[in-house]
Each structure stands twice: as C-alpha cells, then as structure tokens.
Write an enzyme that holds these catalytic residues in place. Structure first.
Site, PDB file in Angstrom:
ATOM      1  N   ASN A 277      -3.730  -4.206  80.965  1.00  0.00           N
ATOM      2  CA  ASN A 277      -3.300  -5.191  80.250  1.00  0.00           C
ATOM      3  C   ASN A 277      -4.269  -6.260  80.162  1.00  0.00           C
ATOM      4  O   ASN A 277      -5.251  -6.225  80.809  1.00  0.00           O
ATOM      5  CB  ASN A 277      -1.863  -5.587  80.891  1.00  0.00           C
ATOM      6  CG  ASN A 277      -1.066  -6.371  79.734  1.00  0.00           C
ATOM      7  OD1 ASN A 277      -0.924  -6.154  78.601  1.00  0.00           O
ATOM      8  ND2 ASN A 277      -0.528  -7.550  80.376  1.00  0.00           N
TER       9      ASN A 277
ATOM     10  N   ASP B 213      -1.464  -2.288  77.557  1.00  0.00           N
ATOM     11  CA  ASP B 213      -2.131  -1.675  76.368  1.00  0.00           C
ATOM     12  C   ASP B 213      -2.212  -0.299  76.566  1.00  0.00           C
ATOM     13  O   ASP B 213      -2.581   0.326  75.762  1.00  0.00           O
ATOM     14  CB  ASP B 213      -3.401  -2.475  76.275  1.00  0.00           C
ATOM     15  CG  ASP B 213      -3.335  -3.753  75.573  1.00  0.00           C
ATOM     16  OD1 ASP B 213      -2.769  -4.798  76.504  1.00  0.00           O
ATOM     17  OD2 ASP B 213      -3.367  -4.033  74.565  1.00  0.00           O
TER      18      ASP B 213
HETATM   19  O1  MRU Z   1      -6.043  -8.832  73.165  1.00  0.00           O
HETATM   20  P1  MRU Z   1      -4.490  -8.790  72.702  1.00  0.00           P
HETATM   21  O2  MRU Z   1      -3.823 -10.000  72.359  1.00  0.00           O
HETATM   22  O3  MRU Z   1      -4.364  -7.658  71.904  1.00  0.00           O
HETATM   23  O4  MRU Z   1      -3.827  -8.327  74.206  1.00  0.00           O
HETATM   24  C1  MRU Z   1      -2.309  -8.103  74.375  1.00  0.00           C
HETATM   25  C2  MRU Z   1      -1.850  -7.767  75.665  1.00  0.00           C
HETATM   26  O5  MRU Z   1      -2.852  -7.581  76.426  1.00  0.00           O
HETATM   27  C3  MRU Z   1      -0.395  -7.392  75.449  1.00  0.00           C
HETATM   28  O6  MRU Z   1       0.032  -7.612  76.956  1.00  0.00           O
HETATM   29  C4  MRU Z   1      -0.104  -5.830  75.412  1.00  0.00           C
HETATM   30  O7  MRU Z   1      -0.981  -5.615  74.241  1.00  0.00           O
HETATM   31  C5  MRU Z   1       1.139  -5.769  75.232  1.00  0.00           C
HETATM   32  S1  MRU Z   1       2.003  -6.176  73.871  1.00  0.00           S
HETATM   33  C6  MRU Z   1       3.287  -5.570  73.677  1.00  0.00           C
END
Ligand code: MRU
Length: 346
Positions: free
Chosen positions: A255, A245
C-alpha cells in the site's frame, strides 16, 4: 449525523461511461478544482493513470477497462481490427503502473472476454464495454460490502486513523478503507472522528481523504505523517484502516508508502490495524510481499513543492510509491467476502 440508506449514501463519481463517452474526475486538481475530463484515446488514459488523474487500485482497474473500450471504438470508426487493437491496448495500459494488481486483474478480465468471443467489429466492441461497465458496477458493490462488514468493527465514539486515500475517489464510489467509516457514520449513526495522514509526497491524504470526509460531514483532522506516532501514544486512536494495492498469498500488503511505518507503530501501541480491500486486490501469484513490484516515481515529487525547489540540486533521491506491510502486523482484512482476522502467531 443524519441516517442514510445504502442507495442515498454519499458517493463520488471517479471514472465512468456515459452515452458513448468516458469521463474522469481529474484528481490532480483536487481539492481546489473539481474538473471532469473526457478521455478520448488509449494514450490519454495511460497518461491519466500515470499522472494520477485517476488513482487508487480499484479505480485504476476500472479506468483500464474503459481504456480498452476506447481502443475498440476507435478501431471500429477507422475500419481497423477491433480485436487486435483492443489486445494492443491491454498491453499498453498494463505498462502504466506496476503495483496495483487490480489493473492487471481488470485487463485479464477484458482479455478473456475478447479471446472467448467469436464476434468482431461493433458486437465485440459492445461486449468490451459491457465488461468494463460490469467491472465498475461490481467494484461499487464490493465497496458497499466492505463498508457494511467493516462498520461492525467500529464503535460509537471511535477515533480512527487512515493513510493515503482509499475512499470513493480510489474506487467506483464509496471506497475501501473509508467505506466502513461512511457506513458506520451515515447508515448506523455512530459518532466517529478520523485523523488523516497527509501522505507525502503527493498528499493524497490532505488533498483527497480530508476533502472526501469533510464533504461527507465526518469530523476529520489532518496530520503530518510524522504526527501519527504521538497521536497513538496519547491513546487517541481506536483503530487504523488503510487500503491495499496488492495483497500477497501470505497476507503481506502493498500500500502507499508510509503504511508499513504506521503498522509498526500500531503494533507498538496496541492499536488494531485493518486492511480494507476488494477480493480483486488479492494476488495469489505473489506468494509474499517480496514478489510485489514496487513503483518508483520521479525525483521531482520529493525535490519540488509545486514550482519551488525544496532540496539541494543533484541530491540523491529514493521515491518508492508503495511499501510492504508484513502480514503479522495486520489485525484483520476487511474484504467484500468477509472479515478475516489473523490468528496471532505464538
Ligand atoms: O498512488 P496512489 O494514489 O494510486 O495510491 C493509492 C493507495 O495506495 C491506496 O491506498 C490503494 O490503492 C487502495 S485504494 C482503495
């Protein structure tokens, strides 16, 4: 596994614009219901991001770009100032989720376009749409590059493990962590299999990653998050690939919650731990992981399972959506600009 070309490769549409309308696949309903919803206001886009109808760092950025365009379009229709309303929408959307830097990166791109252009009205709205479309198209190309470069790290016969969902659903299509898997299996014809962590509490691994990999014909086994240790101990895992993230300037990675635990386990069991992300996920203004804001979500995500109460009433709850993996636990970063291996510190 049948061989595919880059253009015929497995793709899912996550968020997109078509004939003046913005759509997204409602990920809260997957894997049982595939429902496309139309987003018609900035508030609806804010809500869709907050509720994880659209989620995953790159997809959130793309969604935000279209959200600003929706504000511009509405201002135009009601005779209001397009520039002022678009900038207001940027502020509003920036408050939806704090951790994925791609949201702020995309909004900054749109703000620069708005500020650098002397146009107004329909011309300005159109420029915003072009930028939103460009963010989406560039993200898809980044994902393909990550797939191509990351596939080189995967050998025929490998078994991989991933956490949360960093697939097509989390991007404009094709994914980040899953992209090397799709590329290795579909384009290079390598036989691979994948363990998918279920990813408590919102089960992005069970609901989304398992769905995507199954749809793509890649053998996938769903495990509880707590099973990863014993699977690694049994030497069944050749590599772990996760998304990100936000990546700080020193290489620390924010992440999905549970990623850090997985990295520690990988280190202990000598399993390569790869982070796959487009360059838009790198935030040099966060010097280390300690500078990355971590989203905390509602207690109900942990105390309820559907409508069932699964914890005592009034129990204290701590529910961070993300954690930070220290850079020293990352074997390599798979980006659209290349694979960057960490040089181990002595
Ligand atoms: O809470 P989310 O579902 O948005 O979290 C997503 C993640 O942690 C993913 O691993 C990250 O955003 C990478 S997506 C290419």
């Amino acid at each position: 596994m049948s061989h595919a070309t880059e253009t015929t490769l497995f793709q899912i549409r996550t968020v997109w614009h078509e004939t003046g309308r913005v759509f997204l696949l409602d990920q809260t309903l997957l894997p049982t219901v595939e429902k496309v919803i139309e987003i018609e206001s900035v508030d609806a886009m804010w809500d869709a991001i907050k509720r994880l109808c659209v989620r995953g760092a790159p997809a959130i950025g793309v969604a935000a770009g279209y959200g600003v365009w929706i504000a511009a379009r509405q201002a135009l229709a009601s005779g209001e100032d397009v520039r002022a309303n678009a900038l207001k929408a940027c502020e509003r959307l920036a408050s939806s989720r704090p951790t994925a830097v791609n949201l702020f990166w995309a909004l900054d791109r749109i703000k620069i376009i708005i500020k650098d252009n002397n146009t107004s009205g329909a011309a300005l709205a159109n420029i915003i749409l072009l930028e939103a479309d460009a963010i989406r198209a560039e993200d898809l190309e980044s994902c393909k590059a990550i797939g191509r470069l990351g596939a080189a790290l995967i050998k025929n016969g490998d078994t991989l493990l991933t956490h949360c969902n960093a697939g097509a659903l989390a991007t404009s299509g094709f994914g980040t962590a899953l992209a090397p898997m799709f590329w290795a299996a579909h384009i290079e014809g390598k036989q691979i299999s994948v363990y998918a962590d279920e990813t408590r509490p919102l089960l992005q691994g069970a609901r989304l990653t398992a769905w995507e990999l199954q749809k793509a014909g890649i053998p996938v086994t769903l495990i509880c998050d707590s099973t990863a240790a014993s699977v690694m101990s049994a030497k069944k895992i050749d590599g772990i690939i996760v998304g990100a993230d936000r990546i700080a300037a020193n290489g620390d990675v924010a992440n999905k919650i549970g990623t850090y635990a997985l990295a520690v386990l990988a280190h202990h069991h000598n399993v390569p731990f790869y982070v796959a992300a487009p360059w838009s996920t790198v935030d040099i203004s966060s010097l280390t992981g300690a500078d990355i804001p971590i989203e905390e979500r509602t207690r109900e995500e942990i105390t309820l399972s559907g409508d069932n109460i699964i914890a005592p009433e009034g129990i204290a709850v701590f529910n961070p959506a993300f954690d930070v993996t220290p850079a020293r636990l990352v074997t390599a970063y798979i980006t659209d600009k290349g694979v960057f291996e960490r040089i181990s510190e002595s």
